[in-house]
Design a protein around this motif. Structure first.
Motif, PDB file in Angstrom:
ATOM      1  N   ARG A   1       0.843  -1.207   0.000  1.00 32.57           N
ATOM      2  CA  ARG A   1       0.000   0.000   0.000  1.00 32.57           C
ATOM      3  C   ARG A   1       0.876   1.254   0.000  1.00 32.57           C
TER       4      ARG A   1
ATOM      5  N   ARG B   1       2.026   2.053  -3.410  1.00 32.26           N
ATOM      6  CA  ARG B   1       0.961   2.716  -4.196  1.00 32.26           C
ATOM      7  C   ARG B   1       0.884   4.204  -3.843  1.00 32.26           C
TER       8      ARG B   1
ATOM      9  N   GLU C   1      -2.602  -4.079  -6.232  1.00 25.67           N
ATOM     10  CA  GLU C   1      -2.651  -2.935  -5.310  1.00 25.67           C
ATOM     11  C   GLU C   1      -2.487  -1.628  -6.087  1.00 25.67           C
TER      12      GLU C   1
ATOM     13  N   GLN D   1      -5.604  -0.379  -8.013  1.00 31.20           N
ATOM     14  CA  GLN D   1      -6.784   0.096  -7.273  1.00 31.20           C
ATOM     15  C   GLN D   1      -7.006   1.579  -7.539  1.00 31.20           C
ATOM     16  N   ASN D   2      -8.140   1.919  -8.056  1.00 30.17           N
ATOM     17  CA  ASN D   2      -8.521   3.310  -8.329  1.00 30.17           C
ATOM     18  C   ASN D   2      -7.557   4.046  -9.253  1.00 30.17           C
TER      19      ASN D   2
ATOM     20  N   LEU E   1     -10.803  -8.968 -11.809  1.00 25.48           N
ATOM     21  CA  LEU E   1     -10.805  -7.508 -11.650  1.00 25.48           C
ATOM     22  C   LEU E   1     -11.581  -6.836 -12.773  1.00 25.48           C
TER      23      LEU E   1
END
Ligand SMILES: C[S@@+](CC[C@H](N)C(=O)[O-])C[C@H]1O[C@@H](n2cnc3c(N)ncnc32)[C@H](O)[C@@H]1O
Length: 241
Positions: A45, A48, A75, A78-79, A104
């Motif tokens: 995380r 990211r 990870e 994501q977004n 996904l």
């Protein structure tokens, strides 16, 4: 695989590393989370977050080298507006990544390739990430040169890797866990004691925070910085092309 990849020449090393990860691919994720008490998720995380400015650009392309079972690639995606691509030279690890990527909304392209000799044109990527991969390369400097080659000028390399715990008492405690407890649990659960003996052995041979920063500078990265994670058990190094 019972032999230690580090005892081979460069070609033998790559072959042995590939075989080792092929042997543990099915158990790799669960063991990672068990042995790190899920802290590895936080570390990815953090990568990211370090790359947030690139990931929000729709035209940007990020390559996750030695992506293994794809946890960092997923990870990062994501977004993200950017395109994230994963690559690894171990097909069984990529096969696990593919099962996750299939579920996904935006599938992550996965490419089977050697991170030390990538099938990409020079100056192709806005950012390159590598998590717990560089240490396994047969030659760290040559690997860094290759990652530098495929980055666009101004592009960033992020290396997430085990490093050297900074507090003396904690360092001893961690060393005991990493060298004696982890190989036993890893060996029992994965059936490959060799792979989990290779892990602390390879970390002990890999440069510490300053050593890796120096290596990155030597191959041409500028503005090299690092951030310790969990007291220096791991670190994120960032370098700019
Ligand atoms: C410890 S796993 C890390 C996987 C993933 N990045 C993660 O964070 O969980 C190391 C991965 O590096 C890959 N690897 C090692 N040397 C490589 C090389 N020369 N080229 C491509 N992949 C390599 C292995 O196949 C393995 O999947």
């Amino acid at each position: 695989m019972t032999q230690n990849p580090s005892s081979h020449g460069e070609i033998g090393h790559a072959k042995a590393v590939k075989e080792m990860f092929s042997g543990i691919a099915g158990r790799y994720d669960s063991l990672n989370h068990l042995l790190s008490l899920n802290i590895d998720k936080n570390w990815r995380r953090r990568v990211r977050r370090e790359l947030a400015d690139v990931l929000e650009r729709p035209e940007a392309v990020v390559l996750d080298v030695a992506c293994g079972t794809g946890d960092l690639s997923i990870e990062l995606q994501q977004n993200a507006s950017a395109t994230v691509v994963g690559t690894d030279f171990c097909r069984p690890m990529l096969a696990v990544a593919a099962t996750k990527s299939d579920g996904l909304a935006r599938r992550i392209p996965l490419i089977e390739a050697d991170g030390m000799n990538l099938p990409s044109a020079s100056e192709s990527f806005d950012a390159v990430t590598i998590a717990f991969g560089l240490r396994n390369f047969a030659n760290w400097s040559n690997g860094l040169v290759e990652l530098h080659r495929i980055l666009k000028p101004g592009g960033r390399l992020l290396v997430l890797e085990f490093s050297a715990p900074v507090l003396p008492g904690f360092r001893q405690l961690f060393k005991f866990y990493f060298s004696y407890i982890l190989p036993r649990i890893g060996g029992m659960v994965s059936g490959s004691r060799g792979a989990y003996e290779y892990l602390p052995d390879s970390v002990s041979r890999f440069p510490d925070q300053r050593g890796l920063a120096d290596l990155m500078r030597k191959v041409g990265f500028s503005d090299v910085t690092y951030r310790n994670l969990t007291g220096g058990i791991a670190a994120i190094h960032v370098g700019v092309k």
